[in-house]
Design an enzyme around this catalytic site. Structure first.
Site, PDB file in Angstrom:
ATOM      1  N   CYS A  50       0.827  -1.210   0.000  1.00  0.00           N
ATOM      2  CA  CYS A  50       0.000   0.000   0.000  1.00  0.00           C
ATOM      3  C   CYS A  50       0.865   1.265   0.000  1.00  0.00           C
ATOM      4  O   CYS A  50       0.400   2.338  -0.362  1.00  0.00           O
ATOM      5  CB  CYS A  50      -0.950  -0.008   1.189  1.00  0.00           C
ATOM      6  SG  CYS A  50      -0.125  -0.259   2.741  1.00  0.00           S
ATOM      7  N   GLN A 120       6.714  -8.994   3.081  1.00  0.00           N
ATOM      8  CA  GLN A 120       6.269  -8.645   1.721  1.00  0.00           C
ATOM      9  C   GLN A 120       7.415  -8.803   0.722  1.00  0.00           C
ATOM     10  O   GLN A 120       7.219  -9.272  -0.397  1.00  0.00           O
ATOM     11  CB  GLN A 120       5.735  -7.206   1.705  1.00  0.00           C
ATOM     12  CG  GLN A 120       4.374  -7.094   2.388  1.00  0.00           C
ATOM     13  CD  GLN A 120       4.026  -5.677   2.802  1.00  0.00           C
ATOM     14  OE1 GLN A 120       4.908  -4.839   3.009  1.00  0.00           O
ATOM     15  NE2 GLN A 120       2.737  -5.409   2.945  1.00  0.00           N
TER      16      GLN A 120
END
Lengths: 433, 275
Positions: A50, A120
């Site tokens: 994000c 991630q």
């Protein structure tokens, strides 16, 4: 061949751009191999969160690689490159390595030290390996970045303490209760932060939830998600003795507390000496501050929690200085390997050439002595003399190539390759060692 | 004279002192390194303490001379042994900073007393004396643990109540853990102490008091020991049946151990002149 990082993040681009440049894993899986197929980029991985979309790649030409990346971003986001070109940053060689190490260690994150970015990056690396866009050099770089992140996490306090209100509340609860298992948490009101706090506590192992609200149907919303039971605000006194933690986030007027000191005092006798942790994250406050005067009650309001968060942020900033030093050292170590990796095939080829000359010359000598059978020792002496002469001859140029202080080592390696007619050396370009 | 026992004793004191400093610094600033320095120093001190006790036992062919100093050094040995075992089982952060100073203090007092006190040699009294010494040392060690856990409980509680920001960085046990473990040690120590007092009174009936310690000293010892026992009895009964809060329980555990310390060696000095 260069290591390059290019992308945009929360500091360089607004969310309106970032959301268009978000790449879900299925898109990455489908499209990333096209980039390596074009030839301008040899290895690549893409991380999309994000807060950032970033590619880590190995390419022979920086401008060509950047142009490919711009086209790729533009094509898949539907944005004109002019819309995001100014937001793009790029680094190559040592700054790129340092950036990747900082990224993996969460030094480049919006919340310093948050642990998700390492996971991630790991996911992005795993996916790139699966689709075959990561090979030797990027593989080594990303693996190193992940181990740097581990080192930073274990050797510094960068991710030790909570830096958000919900996590701070969980951290405080851990200092009161030995285990969350079997505890009952009440939530008073339906505020977003209260819900986040409840979710964090629930994930940490809380098993029973009592949702208390002015309106029974709103309380049912929590029950639907977390299980447990719903109660009306008027029932709070009967519910309180069963609670271990109460999160208050409902609307109330100043000095008109939803839970007064008297109500708590009445319930304490029925608690069996168990501690009660009250988290008041509402403004105006829901819980009477005088409640904290009771022996087994621990009341924290939004200001108290903010102070905890702020103190933890300071602590993380101090830890970040140490983490940056680790990243600097690791970058230097990686670059020392990286800068010598291109000359390793030359050294290996020189070694092979020396061995072949040795075999050839020793063979000639032995053939000349064919009528005089030599002992093993005599043969070893001849072989040793030839080998010694060759090693002495090559020692100086090889040592010079290996020396990190040597400027233009790659150029010298190329000259050596030409002078000794070493030909094509496998792995020289892709960094295999 | 520099004997093996003396050297071992110096090593013990040095190690415990260094471990205390390390534990305190680590308590406030976090660990120095991955190496458990405090634990290593405590372990080394403990081994040296074992050597001290072995060489001391080996140097006496007859009955052991009974001194308060010797009793204190035994107690210190047991407390450290219990600490090392507790570390293996629970790894309670911050405990070393509060616990290791106790045997260190015992040792320093023992060193000071040993020069001044004349040992009283107890001829073998069979199982009663052995039981008396063993159960009291074990019981006192359990109470020493409960004392430290009570101190830690009050520190953690105060920090949480008054919202001390600096406290958040410490990885101390939770309030509930400290309370539950403190209760566990109290419940372990109490029957041992009861058995110790009973065996002590049997022993007193067997022996002429003047052969052990001065009369007044024994009298005050009995009184203080009984007082300590009462404190712990009240504490445990109140916690179990009358809803005494953990905070008050912690104060009582601290008071109880201080009264034990007073019964152990304070009475020898405070009431030496008592008729």
């Amino acid at each position: 061949m260069s290591v390059i990082v290019a992308g945009l993040n929360h500091r360089t681009s607004p969310v309106a751009v970032r959301e268009r440049l978000y790449f879900p894993p299925e898109i990455v899986r489908e499209t990333l191999p096209q980039l390596t197929a074009s030839g301008a980029i040899q290895e690549i991985e893409l991380i999309s969160t994000c807060n950032r979309t970033e590619v880590h790649l190995v390419a022979s030409s920086l401008p060509a690689a950047l142009s490919e990346i711009e086209d790729y971003f533009s094509y898949h986001s539907g944005l004109n490159p002019n819309k995001f070109r100014d937001s793009l940053y790029h680094f190559s060689e040592a700054p790129a390595v340092s950036h990747l190490f900082r990224l993996a260690s969460s030094l480049d994150s919006m919340v310093l030290g948050e642990p998700h970015i390492t996971g991630q990056l790991k996911d992005a690396y795993r996916l790139a390996r699966e689709i075959g866009t990561v090979r030797s050099l990027l593989d080594r770089l990303v693996t190193r970045a992940l181990s740097v992140a581990k080192r930073v996490r274990t050797e510094t306090d960068i991710s030790k303490s909570a830096v958000s209100i919900p996590y701070a509340a969980v951290e405080l609860a851990r200092k009161i209760f030995s285990s969350f298992s079997g505890l009952t948490v009440g939530i008073l009101g339906t505020g977003k932060m209260g819900e986040d706090t409840l979710r964090n506590l629930h994930q940490a192992g809380l098993c029973k939830v009592v949702a208390i609200s002015h309106l029974r149907d709103r309380a049912d919303h929590f029950v639907a998600e977390f299980g447990g039971e719903a109660a009306a605000l008027g029932e709070i006194e009967s519910v309180l003795p069963r609670l271990d933690i109460l999160i208050a986030c409902t609307t109330s007027l100043p000095d008109h507390y939803a839970l007064t000191e008297r109500t708590v005092a009445r319930s304490l006798g029925r608690r069996g000496g168990r501690p009660l942790f009250l988290i008041d994250i509402a403004v105006p406050r829901n819980l009477d501050p005088a409640i904290n005067d009771h022996d087994q009650v621990f009341l924290y309001d939004i200001d108290d929690l903010t102070k905890v968060v702020s103190s933890n942020q300071d602590q993380r900033s101090r830890a970040a200085e140490l983490a940056e030093a680790i990243v600097r050292q690791e970058t230097a170590d990686f670059m020392a390997w990286y800068e010598t990796r291109s000359i390793l095939p030359v050294i290996a080829a020189l070694d092979r050439r020396a061995t072949s000359i040795e075999e050839e010359e020793v063979g000639k000598v032995l053939r000349k002595f064919g009528h005089l059978p030599l002992t093993e020792r005599e043969e070893a002496l001849i072989r040793g003399a030839v080998r010694g002469a060759l090693r002495k001859l090559l020692h100086s140029p090889v040592a010079r190539l290996r020396d990190p202080q040597t400027a233009n080592a790659e150029h010298l390696a190329a000259v050596l390759g030409q002078l000794f007619e070493l030909g094509e050396m496998p792995g020289q370009d892709c960094g295999e060692d | 004279m520099l004997t093996v026992a003396n050297i071992a004793l110096l090593v013990v004191v040095g190690c415990y002192l260094a471990a205390t400093v390390v534990y305190f610094i680590e308590f406030f600033r976090g660990p120095f390194s991955k190496l458990p320095l405090g634990l290593l120093l405590t372990g080394t001190g403990f081994l040296a303490d074992c050597l001290f006790h072995l060489t001391r036992a080996g140097s006496h062919t007859g009955p052991q001379p009974y001194t308060l100093a010797y009793s204190l050094s035994n107690l210190g040995w047991v407390v450290i042994l219990a600490f090392l075992l507790a570390h293996l089982k629970w790894r309670i952060p911050g405990l070393g900073a509060f616990l290791v100073p106790i045997p260190l203090t015992f040792l320093l007092i023992a060193l000071r007393l040993s020069a001044a006190t004349n040992p009283v040699v107890i001829q073998s009294r069979g199982a009663v004396l052995t039981v008396h010494i063993v159960v009291l040392v074990l019981g006192h060690a359990a109470f020493a643990f409960a004392f430290v856990l009570a101190l830690l409980y009050l520190v953690v509680r105060w920090a949480l109540k008054t919202k001390q920001q600096w406290f958040m960085q410490f990885t101390l046990p939770s309030l509930q853990t400290l309370d539950q473990m403190g209760l566990l040690f109290l419940r372990t120590g109490f029957p041992l102490m009861t058995l110790g007092l009973l065996s002590g009174s049997v022993l007193l009936n067997q022996l002429a008091p003047e052969t052990l310690l001065p009369e007044g000293s024994w009298y005050s010892k009995e009184v203080w020991s009984l007082l300590s026992w009462c404190v712990y009895a009240v504490l445990l009964a109140s916690r179990s049946f009358f809803g005494l809060t953990p905070k008050r329980g912690a104060y009582l555990a601290i008071f109880g151990f201080l009264s034990i310390l007073l019964s152990l060696f304070g009475t020898d000095h405070l009431f030496e002149q008592a008729p």
